[in-house]
Write an enzyme that holds these catalytic residues in place. Structure first.
Site, PDB file in Angstrom:
ATOM      1  N   SER A  99       0.574  -1.013   0.100  1.00 55.20           N
ATOM      2  CA  SER A  99      -0.039   0.302  -0.039  1.00 55.20           C
ATOM      3  C   SER A  99       1.290   1.263   0.274  1.00 55.20           C
ATOM      4  O   SER A  99       2.436   0.894   0.203  1.00 55.20           O
ATOM      5  CB  SER A  99      -0.960   0.012   1.022  1.00 55.20           C
ATOM      6  OG  SER A  99      -1.517   1.484   1.301  1.00 55.20           O
ATOM      7  N   TYR A 109      -3.781  -1.065   9.669  1.00 56.39           N
ATOM      8  CA  TYR A 109      -3.903  -0.907   8.247  1.00 56.39           C
ATOM      9  C   TYR A 109      -2.936  -0.556   7.983  1.00 56.39           C
ATOM     10  O   TYR A 109      -1.512  -1.451   7.385  1.00 56.39           O
ATOM     11  CB  TYR A 109      -5.297   0.067   7.545  1.00 56.39           C
ATOM     12  CG  TYR A 109      -4.391  -0.774   5.810  1.00 56.39           C
ATOM     13  CD1 TYR A 109      -5.335  -1.654   5.911  1.00 56.39           C
ATOM     14  CD2 TYR A 109      -4.118  -0.201   5.419  1.00 56.39           C
ATOM     15  CE1 TYR A 109      -5.511  -1.511   3.976  1.00 56.39           C
ATOM     16  CE2 TYR A 109      -3.912   0.691   4.253  1.00 56.39           C
ATOM     17  CZ  TYR A 109      -4.753  -0.922   3.573  1.00 56.39           C
ATOM     18  OH  TYR A 109      -5.006  -1.202   2.638  1.00 56.39           O
TER      19      TYR A 109
END
Length: 256
Positions: free
Chosen positions: A148, A161
């Protein structure tokens, strides 16, 4: 020397794509199938990948679906076993399945923290270990983790996350170091801001949406299909000397 068509071909290969019911995962499964791979599609519930399997079948490919709860290690182990049994091997593993929770750090629920870390990091490692062991035995394999932009930065209200995606980048490099000598390439793709369910809250927030698009040199969100080229590259012979790399597909976001 291989010609370009053979370098990027996945004919004769079997791939497992987690989280392939929709969004990025579905696009990746369809892309690998289009390159010639037989695809095991996984989601959290049986029937969740009906649409993905149907699309692959309609294009003339082969696919099955296996339900697996990525928050449960026994379910992940069963997924690995069932996927390996279908064609006898897994040549490509795409660890795409994941989750996100948004809370300010001071209010972040412990159960949500543990769930995000477990799905995005712990069981992605477990699945890589189980499939990787068989890849070592067969002397080849490709593992592509989905990282990410938050593998590089901290984000806002997504500490779990962010921690998981920093972790998956590190695990990618660690496994690459251990398994390169076995002809296994372990890499990751770090998607930029793509239009998916996971980013819907950002898309719906006028201020954050504006800030994100202004930061991206391309000036727009990515579409799931724009991730396919990177995935096919890292899954094919074209990337046989690429290992431990985090490939950003972000419209230039990191360069800004």
């Amino acid at each position: 020397m291989l010609d370009a068509n053979k370098m990027f071909s996945l004919q004769g290969k079997t791939a497992l794509v987690t989280g392939s019911s929709r969004g990025l995962g579905q696009a990746l499964a369809l892309g690998l199938a289009n390159a010639g791979a037989k695809v095991v599609c996984s989601s959290s519930r049986m029937g969740g990948c009906d649409d993905t399997v149907q699309k692959i079948t309609e294009m003339g490919g082969e696919a099955i679906q296996i339900a697996a709860d990525l928050n449960d290690s026994e379910s992940v182990s069963a997924l690995a076993q069932s996927a390996l049994e279908w064609q006898g091997s897994i040549d490509v593993l795409i660890n795409n399945g994941g989750t996100i929770a948004r809370y300010p750090a001071v209010d972040f629920p412990e159960d949500e923290w543990l769930k995000v870390i477990n799905i995005n990091l712990n069981n992605a490692f477990l699945l890589s270990r189980l499939i990787g062991k068989k890849m070592i035995e067969q002397g080849s394999g490709k593992i592509v983790n989905i990282a990410s932009m938050l593998s590089y930065s901290g984000g806002i209200t997504v500490p779990a996350y962010t921690a998981s995606k920093h972790g998956i980048a590190g695990v990618t490099k660690a496994l690459a170091n251990e398994w390169a000598a076995n002809n296994i390439q372990v890499n990751a793709i770090a998607p930029g801001y793509f239009r998916t369910d996971n980013t819907q809250a950002l898309q719906d927030n006028p201020e954050r949406n504006r800030d994100i698009q202004n930061r991206i040199p391309a000036g727009q969100w990515g579409e799931p299909e724009q991730l396919v080229g990177a995935a096919v590259f890292l899954s094919s012979a074209a990337s046989d000397y690429v290992n431990g790399h985090i490939l950003a597909v972000d419209g230039g976001w990191l360069a800004r």
